[in-house]
Motif scaffolding. Structure first.
Motif, short mmCIF file in Angstrom:
data_model
loop_
_atom_site.label_atom_id
_atom_site.label_comp_id
_atom_site.label_asym_id
_atom_site.label_seq_id
_atom_site.Cartn_x
_atom_site.Cartn_y
_atom_site.Cartn_z
N GLN A 42 -13.93 25.98 48.14
CA GLN A 42 -15.07 26.57 48.83
C GLN A 42 -16.40 26.01 48.34
O GLN A 42 -17.37 25.93 49.10
N GLN A 43 -16.45 25.59 47.07
CA GLN A 43 -17.70 25.06 46.54
C GLN A 43 -18.05 23.70 47.12
O GLN A 43 -19.11 23.14 46.84
N LYS A 44 -17.15 23.17 47.96
CA LYS A 44 -17.39 21.90 48.64
C LYS A 44 -17.91 22.14 50.05
O LYS A 44 -18.04 21.20 50.83
N LEU A 45 -18.21 23.40 50.38
CA LEU A 45 -18.60 23.76 51.74
C LEU A 45 -19.96 24.43 51.78
O LEU A 45 -20.18 25.45 51.12
N SER A 46 -20.88 23.87 52.56
CA SER A 46 -22.13 24.55 52.88
C SER A 46 -21.88 25.49 54.05
O SER A 46 -20.92 25.33 54.80
N PRO B 85 -33.05 22.04 61.83
CA PRO B 85 -33.65 21.26 60.74
C PRO B 85 -32.80 21.28 59.46
O PRO B 85 -32.72 20.27 58.76
N GLN B 86 -32.15 22.42 59.18
CA GLN B 86 -31.29 22.47 58.00
C GLN B 86 -30.05 21.60 58.16
O GLN B 86 -29.61 20.95 57.21
N THR C 88 -28.43 20.79 48.57
CA THR C 88 -29.13 22.06 48.34
C THR C 88 -29.07 22.96 49.57
O THR C 88 -29.41 24.14 49.50
N VAL C 89 -28.63 22.42 50.70
CA VAL C 89 -28.68 23.15 51.96
C VAL C 89 -27.40 23.98 52.17
O VAL C 89 -26.30 23.49 51.97
N GLY C 90 -27.59 25.22 52.56
CA GLY C 90 -26.45 26.05 52.96
C GLY C 90 -25.61 26.59 51.84
O GLY C 90 -24.50 27.04 52.07
N MET C 91 -26.12 26.59 50.62
CA MET C 91 -25.38 27.16 49.50
C MET C 91 -25.97 28.52 49.15
O MET C 91 -27.17 28.74 49.22
N GLN C 92 -25.11 29.42 48.74
CA GLN C 92 -25.54 30.79 48.47
C GLN C 92 -24.72 31.33 47.31
O GLN C 92 -23.51 31.07 47.22
N PRO C 93 -25.35 32.09 46.39
CA PRO C 93 -24.58 32.65 45.27
C PRO C 93 -23.41 33.49 45.75
O PRO C 93 -23.48 34.15 46.77
N GLU C 94 -22.32 33.47 44.98
CA GLU C 94 -21.08 34.14 45.39
C GLU C 94 -21.28 35.63 45.64
O GLU C 94 -20.71 36.20 46.57
N ARG C 95 -22.11 36.29 44.85
CA ARG C 95 -22.30 37.73 45.02
C ARG C 95 -23.01 38.01 46.35
O ARG C 95 -22.66 38.95 47.06
N GLU C 96 -23.99 37.19 46.69
CA GLU C 96 -24.67 37.37 47.97
C GLU C 96 -23.73 37.06 49.12
O GLU C 96 -23.75 37.72 50.16
N LEU C 97 -22.87 36.05 48.94
CA LEU C 97 -21.91 35.70 49.97
C LEU C 97 -20.99 36.88 50.26
O LEU C 97 -20.78 37.26 51.41
N ALA C 98 -20.46 37.50 49.21
CA ALA C 98 -19.55 38.63 49.40
C ALA C 98 -20.27 39.81 50.07
O ALA C 98 -19.73 40.45 50.97
N ALA C 99 -21.49 40.06 49.63
CA ALA C 99 -22.24 41.19 50.20
C ALA C 99 -22.53 40.97 51.68
O ALA C 99 -22.66 41.93 52.44
N SER C 100 -22.59 39.71 52.09
CA SER C 100 -22.95 39.43 53.48
C SER C 100 -21.90 39.92 54.47
O SER C 100 -22.20 40.11 55.63
N PHE C 101 -20.66 40.09 54.00
CA PHE C 101 -19.68 40.70 54.91
C PHE C 101 -19.00 41.91 54.28
O PHE C 101 -17.84 42.21 54.49
N GLY C 102 -19.80 42.67 53.49
CA GLY C 102 -19.39 44.00 53.07
C GLY C 102 -18.36 44.05 51.96
O GLY C 102 -17.64 45.04 51.83
N VAL C 103 -18.28 42.99 51.13
CA VAL C 103 -17.32 42.98 50.03
C VAL C 103 -18.06 43.02 48.72
O VAL C 103 -19.04 42.32 48.53
N ARG C 104 -17.62 43.90 47.82
CA ARG C 104 -18.24 43.98 46.49
C ARG C 104 -17.43 43.18 45.48
O ARG C 104 -16.22 43.24 45.46
N GLU D 32 -28.77 14.33 56.05
CA GLU D 32 -29.55 13.33 55.29
C GLU D 32 -29.15 13.34 53.82
O GLU D 32 -29.01 12.27 53.19
N GLN D 33 -28.96 14.54 53.25
CA GLN D 33 -28.57 14.61 51.84
C GLN D 33 -27.19 13.99 51.61
O GLN D 33 -26.98 13.29 50.62
N ILE D 34 -26.25 14.25 52.52
CA ILE D 34 -24.91 13.67 52.37
C ILE D 34 -24.99 12.14 52.53
O ILE D 34 -24.37 11.40 51.78
N ALA D 35 -25.78 11.69 53.50
CA ALA D 35 -25.92 10.24 53.73
C ALA D 35 -26.50 9.55 52.50
O ALA D 35 -26.13 8.41 52.18
N ASN D 36 -27.40 10.25 51.80
CA ASN D 36 -28.04 9.69 50.61
C ASN D 36 -27.26 10.01 49.34
O ASN D 36 -27.73 9.73 48.23
#
Length: 320
Positions: free
Chosen positions: A73-77, A286-287, A303-319, A293-297
């Motif tokens: 999962q850490q390979k996915l934005s 734009p993102q 830096t785009v589309g990454m979010q801390p794991e705790r925020e990710l879980a909270a985004s769909f109601g998981v603690r 562009e970042q992948i091409a370079n």
């Protein structure tokens, strides 16, 4: 990668299959066989090859990213495709007039949209909820957009469509139920703009873009209490949540909305705000370009589309 081994590769990853804990075993009335489980597992073979081969991956929602193996999962934005919120916008006082349907004089319109009419999108449960609704609300009309086919999941073994099966099973006043088929965007937009209540039911599966488009149009969305919906909708804030398996609760919440339109007005406003803030194409595009562009370079991890794991879980109601 064999043809262009030195070219950075960005892949789009929509879904990773599981036989346990997501869509496949969601309905206890449809138990899986060992053959089913093996078939589901093997579906991931090409996906795993892409996960290994790509330099980076992209998934449209946090719920969908969470289905992939934790070590990958850490390979996915996470970046949604984006919805044109300038196009899908509210039209206060909109009346529903289609080429073969005029509901301009109707005050209570309930809408349902899906590519196909199938259990994965709660079509049988929705039809059952209409029966409850018609007993209570003699002036309520239901508009169903989509094709009479199965896009996800199993077809009925006898070849019958779920539409025909459910209409035989559940007696309805068909003068107040309108199957309008698939619609071009312009007419589809008119349907959701005129909607008083929009019902979106789904198994724990890929989120339909139509739900985001409905929020953007200011719909009062009643969504199923499943992971992909909980990532977007907070019950009583920007929409309402119901038990997927309870047609009566769906009807109850439709009643609640139709009985209290003024009280529900703020929820519609926040629905639109959710689309603008989190899913607007004007923000997403734009993102997406920045990520490419970042992948091409070879700026990885990007830096785009990454979010801390705790925020990710909270985004769909998981603690966690």
């Amino acid at each position: 990668k064999e043809a262009f081994p030195n070219t950075p590769l960005l892949c789009y990853f929509e879904w990773f299959y599981h036989s346990i804990g997501s869509d496949a075993d969601f309905d206890p009335a449809e138990p899986l066989t060992v053959d089913d489980m093996a078939r589901i597992r093997i579906k991931n073979a090409p996906i795993l090859i892409d996960l290994y081969s790509c330099d980076w991956g992209l998934s449209p929602t946090y719920w969908q990213r969470s289905q992939f193996p934790p070590e990958l999962q850490q390979k996915l934005s996470v970046l949604h495709d984006g919805v044109d919120t300038d196009y899908f916008k509210p039209d206060p006082g909109a009346k529903l007039i289609l080429p073969n349907l005029d509901l301009s004089g109707v005050d209570e319109i309930v809408t349902y949209v899906s590519r196909g009419m199938e259990p994965y999108r709660g079509f049988p449960e929705f039809i059952e909820s209409i029966a409850y609704l018609q007993e209570r609300r003699p002036n309520c009309h239901v508009v169903i957009v989509g094709s009479d086919r199965v896009c996800y999941g199993r077809s009925l073994p006898n070849g019958e469509s779920y539409k025909d099966h459910m209409l035989k099973k559940v007696p309805l006043d068909m003068s107040r139920v309108h199957f309008v088929g698939p619609l071009p965007y312009g007419l589809y937009l008119k349907v959701i703009q005129a909607s008083d209540v929009h019902v979106y039911l789904t198994r724990p599966f890929v989120l339909s873009w139509s739900m985001i488009e409905s929020l953007s149009a200011g719909c009062l969305v009643i969504g199923s209490d499943t992971g992909p919906v909980r990532e977007v909708i907070r019950d009583g804030e920007n929409g309402l949540i119901v038990d997927y398996f309870s047609p009566k609760q769906v009807a109850d919440r439709i009643d609640e909305v139709l009985d209290h339109p003024t009280r529900m007005a703020e929820i519609r406003v926040k629905a639109r705000q959710t689309a603008l803030e989190r899913y607007s194409l004007a923000k997403m595009l734009p993102q997406q370009l920045q990520l490419i562009e970042q992948i091409a370079n070879r700026s990885m991890p990007p830096t785009v589309g990454m979010q801390p794991e705790r925020e990710l879980a909270a985004s769909f109601g998981v603690r966690i």
